[in-house]
Write a protein that holds these residues in place. Sequence first.
Motif, PDB file in Angstrom:
ATOM      1  N   MET A  92       0.900  -1.259   0.039  1.00 22.23           N
ATOM      2  CA  MET A  92       0.144   0.060   0.131  1.00 22.23           C
ATOM      3  C   MET A  92       0.855   1.143   0.071  1.00 22.23           C
ATOM      4  O   MET A  92       2.142   1.444   0.555  1.00 22.23           O
ATOM      5  CB  MET A  92      -0.986  -0.083   1.254  1.00 22.23           C
ATOM      6  N   PHE A  93       0.450   2.446  -0.509  1.00 18.66           N
ATOM      7  CA  PHE A  93       1.151   3.476  -0.627  1.00 18.66           C
ATOM      8  C   PHE A  93       0.381   4.548  -0.224  1.00 18.66           C
ATOM      9  O   PHE A  93      -0.506   4.646   0.447  1.00 18.66           O
ATOM     10  CB  PHE A  93       1.553   3.688  -2.032  1.00 18.66           C
ATOM     11  N   ALA A  94       1.265   5.771   0.015  1.00 15.97           N
ATOM     12  CA  ALA A  94       0.602   7.108   0.327  1.00 15.97           C
ATOM     13  C   ALA A  94      -0.604   7.437  -0.226  1.00 15.97           C
ATOM     14  O   ALA A  94      -0.696   7.164  -1.579  1.00 15.97           O
ATOM     15  CB  ALA A  94       1.909   8.170   0.513  1.00 15.97           C
ATOM     16  N   LYS A  95      -1.501   8.235   0.319  1.00 26.73           N
ATOM     17  CA  LYS A  95      -2.514   8.606  -0.274  1.00 26.73           C
ATOM     18  C   LYS A  95      -2.141   9.589  -1.549  1.00 26.73           C
ATOM     19  O   LYS A  95      -1.368  10.453  -1.374  1.00 26.73           O
ATOM     20  CB  LYS A  95      -3.346   9.642   0.727  1.00 26.73           C
ATOM     21  N   VAL A  96      -2.938   9.624  -2.652  1.00 25.59           N
ATOM     22  CA  VAL A  96      -2.493  10.472  -3.996  1.00 25.59           C
ATOM     23  C   VAL A  96      -3.938  10.797  -4.460  1.00 25.59           C
ATOM     24  O   VAL A  96      -4.977  10.265  -4.067  1.00 25.59           O
ATOM     25  CB  VAL A  96      -1.819   9.426  -5.120  1.00 25.59           C
ATOM     26  N   ASP A  97      -3.468  11.894  -5.289  1.00 23.63           N
ATOM     27  CA  ASP A  97      -4.685  12.494  -6.140  1.00 23.63           C
ATOM     28  C   ASP A  97      -4.520  11.793  -7.492  1.00 23.63           C
ATOM     29  O   ASP A  97      -3.435  11.415  -7.953  1.00 23.63           O
ATOM     30  CB  ASP A  97      -4.830  13.891  -6.369  1.00 23.63           C
ATOM     31  N   VAL A  98      -5.590  11.410  -7.937  1.00 25.04           N
ATOM     32  CA  VAL A  98      -5.492  10.445  -9.154  1.00 25.04           C
ATOM     33  C   VAL A  98      -5.839  11.468 -10.640  1.00 25.04           C
ATOM     34  O   VAL A  98      -5.663  11.267 -11.743  1.00 25.04           O
ATOM     35  CB  VAL A  98      -6.315   9.319  -9.415  1.00 25.04           C
ATOM     36  N   ASN A  99      -6.534  12.577 -10.159  1.00 26.98           N
ATOM     37  CA  ASN A  99      -7.175  13.665 -11.052  1.00 26.98           C
ATOM     38  C   ASN A  99      -6.806  14.869 -10.603  1.00 26.98           C
ATOM     39  O   ASN A  99      -6.257  15.219  -9.585  1.00 26.98           O
ATOM     40  CB  ASN A  99      -8.545  13.515 -11.450  1.00 26.98           C
ATOM     41  N   GLY A 100      -6.712  15.917 -11.480  1.00 25.55           N
ATOM     42  CA  GLY A 100      -6.492  17.353 -11.341  1.00 25.55           C
ATOM     43  C   GLY A 100      -5.067  17.541 -11.407  1.00 25.55           C
ATOM     44  O   GLY A 100      -4.152  16.973 -11.738  1.00 25.55           O
ATOM     45  N   ASP A 101      -4.768  19.003 -10.823  1.00 27.77           N
ATOM     46  CA  ASP A 101      -3.631  19.475 -10.812  1.00 27.77           C
ATOM     47  C   ASP A 101      -2.642  19.045 -10.214  1.00 27.77           C
ATOM     48  O   ASP A 101      -1.455  19.160 -10.436  1.00 27.77           O
ATOM     49  CB  ASP A 101      -3.711  21.124 -10.533  1.00 27.77           C
ATOM     50  N   ASN A 102      -3.159  18.087  -9.049  1.00 24.37           N
ATOM     51  CA  ASN A 102      -2.110  17.666  -8.129  1.00 24.37           C
ATOM     52  C   ASN A 102      -1.946  15.951  -8.227  1.00 24.37           C
ATOM     53  O   ASN A 102      -1.589  15.244  -7.222  1.00 24.37           O
ATOM     54  CB  ASN A 102      -2.490  18.022  -6.593  1.00 24.37           C
ATOM     55  N   ALA A 103      -2.472  15.541  -9.437  1.00 25.48           N
ATOM     56  CA  ALA A 103      -2.567  14.216  -9.575  1.00 25.48           C
ATOM     57  C   ALA A 103      -1.051  13.608  -9.794  1.00 25.48           C
ATOM     58  O   ALA A 103      -0.210  14.081 -10.249  1.00 25.48           O
ATOM     59  CB  ALA A 103      -3.214  13.803 -11.043  1.00 25.48           C
ATOM     60  N   ALA A 104      -1.172  12.539  -9.045  1.00 31.42           N
ATOM     61  CA  ALA A 104       0.396  11.849  -8.991  1.00 31.42           C
ATOM     62  C   ALA A 104       0.532  11.487 -10.409  1.00 31.42           C
ATOM     63  O   ALA A 104      -0.020  10.934 -11.426  1.00 31.42           O
ATOM     64  CB  ALA A 104       0.164  10.566  -8.090  1.00 31.42           C
ATOM     65  N   PRO A 105       2.047  11.790 -10.699  1.00 33.74           N
ATOM     66  CA  PRO A 105       2.690  11.488 -11.998  1.00 33.74           C
ATOM     67  C   PRO A 105       2.405  10.022 -12.581  1.00 33.74           C
ATOM     68  O   PRO A 105       2.093   9.836 -13.729  1.00 33.74           O
ATOM     69  CB  PRO A 105       4.073  11.884 -11.860  1.00 33.74           C
ATOM     70  N   LEU A 106       2.312   9.166 -11.677  1.00 31.59           N
ATOM     71  CA  LEU A 106       2.208   7.864 -12.188  1.00 31.59           C
ATOM     72  C   LEU A 106       0.698   7.721 -12.617  1.00 31.59           C
ATOM     73  O   LEU A 106       0.619   7.026 -13.809  1.00 31.59           O
ATOM     74  CB  LEU A 106       2.322   6.853 -10.837  1.00 31.59           C
ATOM     75  N   PHE A 107      -0.228   8.139 -12.111  1.00 35.25           N
ATOM     76  CA  PHE A 107      -1.725   8.088 -12.427  1.00 35.25           C
ATOM     77  C   PHE A 107      -1.804   8.909 -13.599  1.00 35.25           C
ATOM     78  O   PHE A 107      -2.647   8.477 -14.860  1.00 35.25           O
ATOM     79  CB  PHE A 107      -2.726   8.525 -11.186  1.00 35.25           C
ATOM     80  N   GLU A 108      -1.086   9.925 -14.074  1.00 35.38           N
ATOM     81  CA  GLU A 108      -1.451  10.751 -15.192  1.00 35.38           C
ATOM     82  C   GLU A 108      -0.798   9.963 -16.372  1.00 35.38           C
ATOM     83  O   GLU A 108      -1.282   9.895 -17.387  1.00 35.38           O
ATOM     84  CB  GLU A 108      -0.288  11.850 -15.135  1.00 35.38           C
ATOM     85  N   HIS A 109       0.483   9.214 -15.823  1.00 34.88           N
ATOM     86  CA  HIS A 109       0.871   8.151 -17.262  1.00 34.88           C
ATOM     87  C   HIS A 109      -0.166   7.286 -17.280  1.00 34.88           C
ATOM     88  O   HIS A 109      -0.390   7.047 -18.526  1.00 34.88           O
ATOM     89  CB  HIS A 109       2.460   7.688 -16.530  1.00 34.88           C
ATOM     90  N   LEU A 110      -0.591   6.416 -16.366  1.00 28.52           N
ATOM     91  CA  LEU A 110      -1.758   5.258 -16.590  1.00 28.52           C
ATOM     92  C   LEU A 110      -2.792   5.817 -17.340  1.00 28.52           C
ATOM     93  O   LEU A 110      -3.163   4.900 -18.208  1.00 28.52           O
ATOM     94  CB  LEU A 110      -1.981   5.051 -15.132  1.00 28.52           C
ATOM     95  N   LYS A 111      -3.253   6.856 -17.102  1.00 27.57           N
ATOM     96  CA  LYS A 111      -4.236   7.487 -17.603  1.00 27.57           C
ATOM     97  C   LYS A 111      -3.960   7.783 -19.259  1.00 27.57           C
ATOM     98  O   LYS A 111      -4.991   7.369 -20.068  1.00 27.57           O
ATOM     99  CB  LYS A 111      -4.954   8.573 -17.024  1.00 27.57           C
ATOM    100  N   GLU A 112      -2.999   8.247 -19.454  1.00 23.55           N
ATOM    101  CA  GLU A 112      -2.595   8.615 -20.742  1.00 23.55           C
ATOM    102  C   GLU A 112      -2.286   7.218 -21.711  1.00 23.55           C
ATOM    103  O   GLU A 112      -2.831   7.156 -22.729  1.00 23.55           O
ATOM    104  CB  GLU A 112      -1.157   9.108 -20.948  1.00 23.55           C
ATOM    105  N   GLU A 113      -1.721   6.265 -21.100  1.00 20.41           N
ATOM    106  CA  GLU A 113      -1.754   5.029 -21.694  1.00 20.41           C
ATOM    107  C   GLU A 113      -2.933   4.191 -22.051  1.00 20.41           C
ATOM    108  O   GLU A 113      -3.086   3.286 -22.823  1.00 20.41           O
ATOM    109  CB  GLU A 113      -0.557   4.212 -20.654  1.00 20.41           C
ATOM    110  N   ALA A 114      -3.851   4.343 -21.037  1.00 19.06           N
ATOM    111  CA  ALA A 114      -5.075   3.584 -21.057  1.00 19.06           C
ATOM    112  C   ALA A 114      -6.361   4.405 -20.813  1.00 19.06           C
ATOM    113  O   ALA A 114      -6.710   4.405 -19.584  1.00 19.06           O
ATOM    114  CB  ALA A 114      -4.863   2.243 -20.094  1.00 19.06           C
ATOM    115  N   PRO A 115      -6.623   5.088 -21.826  1.00 20.01           N
ATOM    116  CA  PRO A 115      -7.853   6.105 -21.564  1.00 20.01           C
ATOM    117  C   PRO A 115      -9.088   5.181 -21.388  1.00 20.01           C
ATOM    118  O   PRO A 115      -9.199   3.958 -21.715  1.00 20.01           O
ATOM    119  CB  PRO A 115      -8.026   6.913 -22.796  1.00 20.01           C
ATOM    120  N   GLY A 116     -10.096   5.893 -20.599  1.00 21.77           N
ATOM    121  CA  GLY A 116     -11.356   5.158 -20.334  1.00 21.77           C
ATOM    122  C   GLY A 116     -12.291   5.122 -21.400  1.00 21.77           C
ATOM    123  O   GLY A 116     -11.687   5.426 -22.554  1.00 21.77           O
TER     124      GLY A 116
END
Length: 159
Positions: A92-116
């Motif tokens: 388990m990891f520290a709390k993150v934002d997954v959307n918005g200006d403070n989104a974790a870079p990892l989630f920015e990458h994942l969203k870019e690679e696999a859009p919904g």
Amino acid sequence: MTTAFDFTVKDINGKPQKLAKYKGKTLLIVNTASKCGFTPQYKGLQALHDKYHEQGLEVLGFPCNQFGEQEPGDESEIASFCDLNYGVNFPMFAKVDVNGDNAAPLFEHLKEEAPGLLGSKNVKWNFTKFLVTPDGKVKRFAPQDEPASLAKDIEKALG
């Protein structure tokens, strides 16, 4: 080409962790929450971890409080909740934002690679799942997709 393995994130205790340590493995990255209708999926995620960990699966949980404020606790409360209620022993990891200006870079990458659906980039809710193959390819699964329903995709990714 950048992959999920190129990122550094903070673990549940706030210590930096390079995802490169999982290189060659299959990752299931999930934004989690302790007070969500999907919270019982922790049980299914743990079952996937138990079944496939020896074959190379790493389930990685990232608590997020962006959806209905369903993860209000701090990291120690989250870790305790996951252990006591679901026997979670995957990382388990520290709390993150997954959307918005403070989104974790990892989630920015994942969203870019696999859009919904319809190319939407944003994560829609808690327990969105991203399956990352050892070569860095990403597949997204919706919050309502039960962890057990990912078994075939996980097995394919594991080879």
